[in-house]
Design a protein around this motif. Structure first.
Motif, PDB file in Angstrom:
ATOM      1  N   MET A  80       0.885  -1.152   0.018  1.00  0.00           N
ATOM      2  CA  MET A  80      -0.023  -0.055  -0.211  1.00  0.00           C
ATOM      3  C   MET A  80       0.811   1.357   0.002  1.00  0.00           C
ATOM      4  SD  MET A  80      -2.902   1.248  -0.237  1.00  0.00           S
ATOM      5  CE  MET A  80      -4.336   0.085   0.499  1.00  0.00           C
ATOM      6  N   LEU A  81       2.110   1.272   0.865  1.00  0.00           N
ATOM      7  CA  LEU A  81       2.783   2.381   0.671  1.00  0.00           C
ATOM      8  C   LEU A  81       3.289   2.768  -0.547  1.00  0.00           C
ATOM      9  CD1 LEU A  81       4.192   4.450   2.769  1.00  0.00           C
ATOM     10  CD2 LEU A  81       5.937   2.770   3.183  1.00  0.00           C
ATOM     11  N   ILE A  82       3.828   1.767  -1.236  1.00  0.00           N
ATOM     12  CA  ILE A  82       4.443   2.088  -2.769  1.00  0.00           C
ATOM     13  C   ILE A  82       3.110   2.193  -3.729  1.00  0.00           C
ATOM     14  CG2 ILE A  82       6.750   0.935  -2.229  1.00  0.00           C
ATOM     15  CD1 ILE A  82       5.786  -1.678  -3.385  1.00  0.00           C
ATOM     16  N   GLY A  83       1.947   2.069  -3.088  1.00  0.00           N
ATOM     17  CA  GLY A  83       0.729   2.151  -4.137  1.00  0.00           C
ATOM     18  C   GLY A  83       0.448   1.017  -5.001  1.00  0.00           C
ATOM     19  N   LEU A  84       0.899  -0.120  -4.744  1.00  0.00           N
ATOM     20  CA  LEU A  84       0.410  -1.235  -5.477  1.00  0.00           C
ATOM     21  C   LEU A  84      -0.912  -2.013  -5.337  1.00  0.00           C
ATOM     22  CD1 LEU A  84       3.929  -3.018  -5.866  1.00  0.00           C
ATOM     23  CD2 LEU A  84       2.718  -1.326  -7.431  1.00  0.00           C
ATOM     24  N   ARG A  85      -1.939  -2.196  -6.345  1.00  0.00           N
ATOM     25  CA  ARG A  85      -3.142  -3.062  -5.966  1.00  0.00           C
ATOM     26  C   ARG A  85      -2.971  -4.602  -5.480  1.00  0.00           C
ATOM     27  NH1 ARG A  85      -6.770  -3.096 -10.401  1.00  0.00           N
ATOM     28  NH2 ARG A  85      -6.244  -1.207 -10.784  1.00  0.00           N
ATOM     29  N   ALA A  86      -1.676  -4.872  -5.469  1.00  0.00           N
ATOM     30  CA  ALA A  86      -1.259  -6.154  -4.950  1.00  0.00           C
ATOM     31  C   ALA A  86      -1.496  -6.295  -3.607  1.00  0.00           C
ATOM     32  CB  ALA A  86      -0.043  -6.633  -5.300  1.00  0.00           C
ATOM     33  N   ALA A  87      -1.491  -4.876  -2.902  1.00  0.00           N
ATOM     34  CA  ALA A  87      -2.042  -5.216  -1.545  1.00  0.00           C
ATOM     35  C   ALA A  87      -3.149  -5.876  -0.992  1.00  0.00           C
ATOM     36  CB  ALA A  87      -1.663  -3.564  -0.794  1.00  0.00           C
ATOM     37  N   VAL A  88      -4.157  -6.010  -1.787  1.00  0.00           N
ATOM     38  CA  VAL A  88      -5.424  -6.392  -1.650  1.00  0.00           C
ATOM     39  C   VAL A  88      -5.286  -8.180  -0.909  1.00  0.00           C
ATOM     40  CG1 VAL A  88      -7.582  -7.210  -2.661  1.00  0.00           C
ATOM     41  CG2 VAL A  88      -6.700  -4.867  -3.119  1.00  0.00           C
ATOM     42  N   TRP A  89      -4.433  -8.922  -1.735  1.00  0.00           N
ATOM     43  CA  TRP A  89      -4.217 -10.250  -1.483  1.00  0.00           C
ATOM     44  C   TRP A  89      -3.552 -10.404   0.050  1.00  0.00           C
ATOM     45  CZ3 TRP A  89      -7.808 -12.439  -3.558  1.00  0.00           C
ATOM     46  CH2 TRP A  89      -8.328 -12.068  -4.830  1.00  0.00           C
ATOM     47  N   PRO A  90      -2.483  -9.817   0.281  1.00  0.00           N
ATOM     48  CA  PRO A  90      -1.911 -10.113   1.798  1.00  0.00           C
ATOM     49  C   PRO A  90      -2.924  -9.569   2.776  1.00  0.00           C
ATOM     50  CG  PRO A  90      -0.357  -8.420   0.521  1.00  0.00           C
ATOM     51  CD  PRO A  90      -1.603  -8.883  -0.620  1.00  0.00           C
ATOM     52  N   TYR A  91      -3.762  -8.414   2.524  1.00  0.00           N
ATOM     53  CA  TYR A  91      -4.441  -8.033   3.563  1.00  0.00           C
ATOM     54  C   TYR A  91      -5.672  -8.808   3.734  1.00  0.00           C
ATOM     55  CZ  TYR A  91      -2.608  -3.107   4.408  1.00  0.00           C
ATOM     56  OH  TYR A  91      -1.879  -2.034   4.948  1.00  0.00           O
TER      57      TYR A  91
END
Length: 148
Positions: A80-91
């Protein structure tokens, strides 16, 4: 079409400071998990023996879920800090794992006297709620396009 910063919701415009807060929150959880699992003597010095016995008695899947919850949250915060949508999955993994640990530790078993109680249950519930908030935040960012 370019989206102006003023057109974004407040939580998108404040992504970096919010992500730093999420990073700090999740880093504390990851540190607690790591120090407990590695039996760091100085970290565990103030833990009552009953607490360690309780932790040792938990099934292996609870320890695994605890790790996924803490490290998933930390990974999501970094993404999230670097602005990637991939944050959804680990969250998402962090939310599911945290909820499973909550159910095990507060609904299916009872911690030893003096170690559980309302305060411990509310703190565990706070962990699940914050994991859910972070997941929703990442999902909204991914679907609205302000995460790349």
């Amino acid at each position: 079409m370019t989206t102006l910063a003023a057109d974004l919701p407040w939580y998108a415009r404040r992504r970096v400071p919010l992500a730093v807060l999420a990073l700090l929150w999740n880093a504390v959880g990851a540190l607690d998990f790591t120090m407990t699992q590695t039996r760091n003597a100085s970290y565990l010095a103030d833990f009552p023996p009953e607490m360690m016995a309780y932790i040792d008695s938990l099934p292996g899947w609870v320890h695994a879920a605890w790790g996924v919850g803490t490290w998933g949250g930390l990974a999501g915060a970094v993404l999230m800090l670097i602005g990637l949508r991939a944050a959804v999955w680990p969250y998402a993994a962090s939310l599911v794992a945290s909820a499973l640990v909550f159910v095990q530790n507060h609904l299916l078993t009872q911690p030893p006297a003096g170690l559980g109680g309302t305060g411990a249950m509310l703190f565990s519930l706070l962990i699940v709620v914050l994991a859910g908030v972070q997941w929703v935040w990442a999902r909204r960012g991914a679907s609205a396009g302000w995460l790349r």
